[in-house]
Design an enzyme around this catalytic site. Structure first.
Site, mmCIF file in Angstrom:
data_model
loop_
_atom_site.group_PDB
_atom_site.id
_atom_site.type_symbol
_atom_site.label_atom_id
_atom_site.label_comp_id
_atom_site.label_asym_id
_atom_site.label_seq_id
_atom_site.Cartn_x
_atom_site.Cartn_y
_atom_site.Cartn_z
ATOM 1 N N GLU A 41 73.189 76.732 59.002
ATOM 2 C CA GLU A 41 72.072 75.876 59.428
ATOM 3 C C GLU A 41 72.422 74.400 59.209
ATOM 4 O OE1 GLU A 41 67.286 75.308 58.350
ATOM 5 O OE2 GLU A 41 68.596 76.509 57.064
ATOM 6 N N LYS A 116 64.393 76.394 65.470
ATOM 7 C CA LYS A 116 63.838 77.150 64.347
ATOM 8 C C LYS A 116 62.330 77.309 64.530
ATOM 9 C CE LYS A 116 64.073 77.091 59.243
ATOM 10 N NZ LYS A 116 64.668 76.356 58.106
ATOM 11 N N CYS A 159 67.441 80.547 59.274
ATOM 12 C CA CYS A 159 66.984 80.641 57.885
ATOM 13 C C CYS A 159 65.608 81.293 57.736
ATOM 14 C CB CYS A 159 67.019 79.270 57.231
ATOM 15 S SG CYS A 159 67.161 79.356 55.415
ATOM 16 N N LYS A 202 68.752 85.863 43.685
ATOM 17 C CA LYS A 202 68.245 85.750 45.048
ATOM 18 C C LYS A 202 69.029 86.584 46.047
ATOM 19 C CE LYS A 202 66.599 82.205 48.276
ATOM 20 N NZ LYS A 202 66.477 80.739 48.502
ATOM 21 N N ILE A 315 74.907 73.216 20.804
ATOM 22 C CA ILE A 315 75.135 74.227 21.836
ATOM 23 C C ILE A 315 75.033 73.658 23.245
ATOM 24 C CG2 ILE A 315 72.713 74.992 21.907
ATOM 25 C CD1 ILE A 315 75.640 77.436 21.948
ATOM 26 N N ASP A 316 74.090 72.736 23.473
ATOM 27 C CA ASP A 316 73.864 72.225 24.824
ATOM 28 C C ASP A 316 75.028 71.371 25.312
ATOM 29 O OD1 ASP A 316 71.267 73.383 25.016
ATOM 30 O OD2 ASP A 316 70.481 71.753 23.798
ATOM 31 N N SER A 317 75.450 70.405 24.494
ATOM 32 C CA SER A 317 76.565 69.560 24.922
ATOM 33 C C SER A 317 77.851 70.372 25.023
ATOM 34 C CB SER A 317 76.744 68.377 23.974
ATOM 35 O OG SER A 317 77.091 68.789 22.673
#
Length: 563
Positions: A41, A116, A159, A202, A315-317
């Site tokens: 698309e 579309k 889509c 998904k 943990i995040d960095s």
């Protein structure tokens, strides 16, 4: 008869570059004796072009590029290209000025144009802002080369046209079902050109929907999806095709460009099996692939070469540094350590160990003297007041200033490291740890951050993320002995409440009925409401869930809570 899927990664607005991608795919198709080439698309301009569509010059250049592409394509090949087309009736009869279209190019010219029909206006989608819906079922006849041999009647959709099967969803979202309309026309094959953004899980839903449609209408379906990162959106590819029995006959790879060749059995009017890539083994593998692609494309498409990250030893960095390293290579990642008098020795050690494991460069900028300078500057104004949040946030803002200085000096992209749990409740500092040009894990809850790090270590069969990072209590280390749970519920509880409130739209009584403490629930909901002004000023965050704090989140800032 051979049909090929070109799973492309366009750059929004790069009309010439995107046309080259299509032309390259076409030249490959001719070598393999392909009759019809499919692209995603809006493959010519990239999806979503958003307000670029308000610029007449952009639309004019797109039209010129489309005609030049038609002239440049091999004449024996038919190609479906996604492009924007004008609505000539808009001025006289009303309606939007443009169509989201699919253009059939063949023998040097535009052969047919299809529009579309279903225009999404939910979550990140705002197509009704620009486009008029098409009003008729779209199909064309594809003959053999030179007009010889059998022909196929091919139905075409774009889509969202796929996503309105009342039998599959249990309801209709739109008045028409374009797939049913094509079945009534008696098409031999249905094609869908998509730019469908990634969210966790998904593809499983997509394939179930496609399988249902193929069986219900006794018609093979080819689904062609864009791949790549565009701002906060990540497109996962995973183009796939199903035969008329609802069996998958091919699947392109996830999170990368790909090329898939399919053969059509003209006698049976069905697809023959082709190459099939396996889906990721688990959600962690999916999310990792999405985030690496999102960072890589954001860096590349925005014209950066290197990134800078504040490394705290947390943990995040650690996760963000690992993602960036996988995305653009260790030589292009700079980790900056900014210890304060409250930073523990193990935090510095953990950050350095992580950098060693990843092979990235580090630099240390202690902030103790800068903190003292702020204290002196504010002493007369703050005299007689207890030390608290303001002083803690100054530390974060010092770090944010230093990181932005590095970014400005060397042209590196600053990637912020805050997670979704923190963004939800405002456990972050404006102009401090929220600084950055991209928030890599802003849609990843804290508990999921831990899961991704453990998965990464398992995949690497070594402690890429140091074990101490995984086991120590998370802390901003802005005062002695501080841990996150001084201010927040345990993350397992917090993330469940946030999921129920943000994703499932549950009320406070429903969350209490599910077993949560009413005092905690009310406090979390209030924190989410109050933090809206912070989220509005945050850098774009890569979207991996169906409810992210990005373009699809449209909450007012000044409001009264209804909960």
């Amino acid at each position: 008869m051979k049909i090929a899927i070109a799973q492309l990664n366009p750059t929004i607005g790069d009309l010439a570059g995107n046309a080259r991608q299509i032309l390259d795919a076409a030249q490959k198709a001719v070598v393999q004796d392909v009759r019809l080439l499919l692209t995603p698309e809006l493959s010519l301009c990239g999806y979503p072009p958003r307000d670029l569509l308000l610029h007449p010059g952009f639309l004019k250049t797109m039209a010129e590029t489309l005609h030049q592409l038609a002239a440049d394509l091999p004449p024996q090949l038919a190609v479906l290209v996604g492009a924007v087309e004008p609505n000539p009736q808009a001025r006289d009869t009303g309606g939007k000025p443009l169509f989201n279209s699919m253009v059939l190019l063949e023998q040097g010219q535009i052969r047919q144009i299809f529009h579309k029909r279903l225009l999404p206006t939910y979550d990140v989608f705002d197509e009704d802002r620009y486009f008029e819906p098409g009003h008729q079922a779209n199909s064309f006849t594809l003959t053999g080369r030179g007009g010889d041999g059998d022909s196929l009647k091919i139905g075409v959709t774009i889509c969202e046209d796929l996503w309105n099967d009342e039998e599959f969803w249990g309801k209709r979202t739109y008045a028409v079902n374009p797939i049913a309309a094509l079945a009534e026309l008696g098409v031999d094959l249905i094609i869908n050109l998509s730019a469908s953004p990634y969210t966790v899980g998904k593809q499983v839903v997509r394939e179930a929907m496609l399988r249902h449609a193929a069986i219900r209408y006794d018609c093979p379906i080819l689904y062609v999806n864009q791949v790549g990162g565009n701002d906060d959106l990540i497109f996962d590819g995973n183009s796939v095709a199903f035969d008329r029995q609802g069996e998958p006959v091919c699947r392109a790879c996830a999170f990368d460009v790909d090329w898939v060749l399919l053969n059509v059995d003209l006698d049976r009017r069905d697809l023959l099996p082709g190459d099939t890539h396996a889906l990721p083994d688990c959600e962690e593998e999916e999310i990792w692939g999405a985030l690496v692609l999102g960072v890589r494309d954001y860096v590349r498409k925005c014209g950066f070469r290197k990134v800078v990250i504040g490394l705290s030893g947390g943990i995040d960095s650690s996760l963000v540094a690992a993602i960036a390293t996988a995305a653009i290579g260790p030589n292009n990642v700079l980790g900056v350590l900014m210890p304060s008098p409250y930073s523990s020795d193990h935090s510095v050690e953990d950050a350095l160990k992580l950098a060693q494991n990843l092979g990235i460069q580090t630099h240390t900028l202690p902030i103790g003297d800068l903190m003292a300078g702020y204290d002196r500057a504010l002493d007369a104004l703050f005299v007689g007041t207890p030390s608290g949040i303001a002083e803690e946030n100054i530390q974060s803002r010092i770090r944010g200033n230093l990181l932005m200085a590095v970014s400005n000096k060397f042209g590196h992209l600053l990637i912020s490291t805050g997670n979704k749990s923190e963004m939800a409740v405002g456990y972050c500092t404006l102009y401090g740890d929220m600084n950055g040009g991209l928030a890599a894990i802003a849609d990843v809850p804290k508990t999921r951050v831990y899961g991704l790090c453990r998965w990464l270590n398992q995949q690497a069969k070594s402690a890429v993320i140091p074990e101490n990072v995984l086991v120590k209590a998370p802390s901003a280390e802005l005062k002695p002995g501080q841990v996150d749970q001084d201010s927040l519920p345990p993350y397992e509880i917090l993330d469940d409440i946030l999921n129920r409130f943000i994703h499932e739209h549950q009320t406070i009584p429903q969350m209490v009925e599910a077993g949560h403490d009413p005092v905690i629930v009310e406090r979390v909901v209030k924190l989410v409401d109050r933090a809206e002004f912070k989220r509005r000023q945050a850098p774009p965050g890569l979207k991996i869930t169906d409810r992210a704090f990005g373009t699809g989140w449209r909450m007012p800032i000044a409001k009264r809570s209804y909960s």
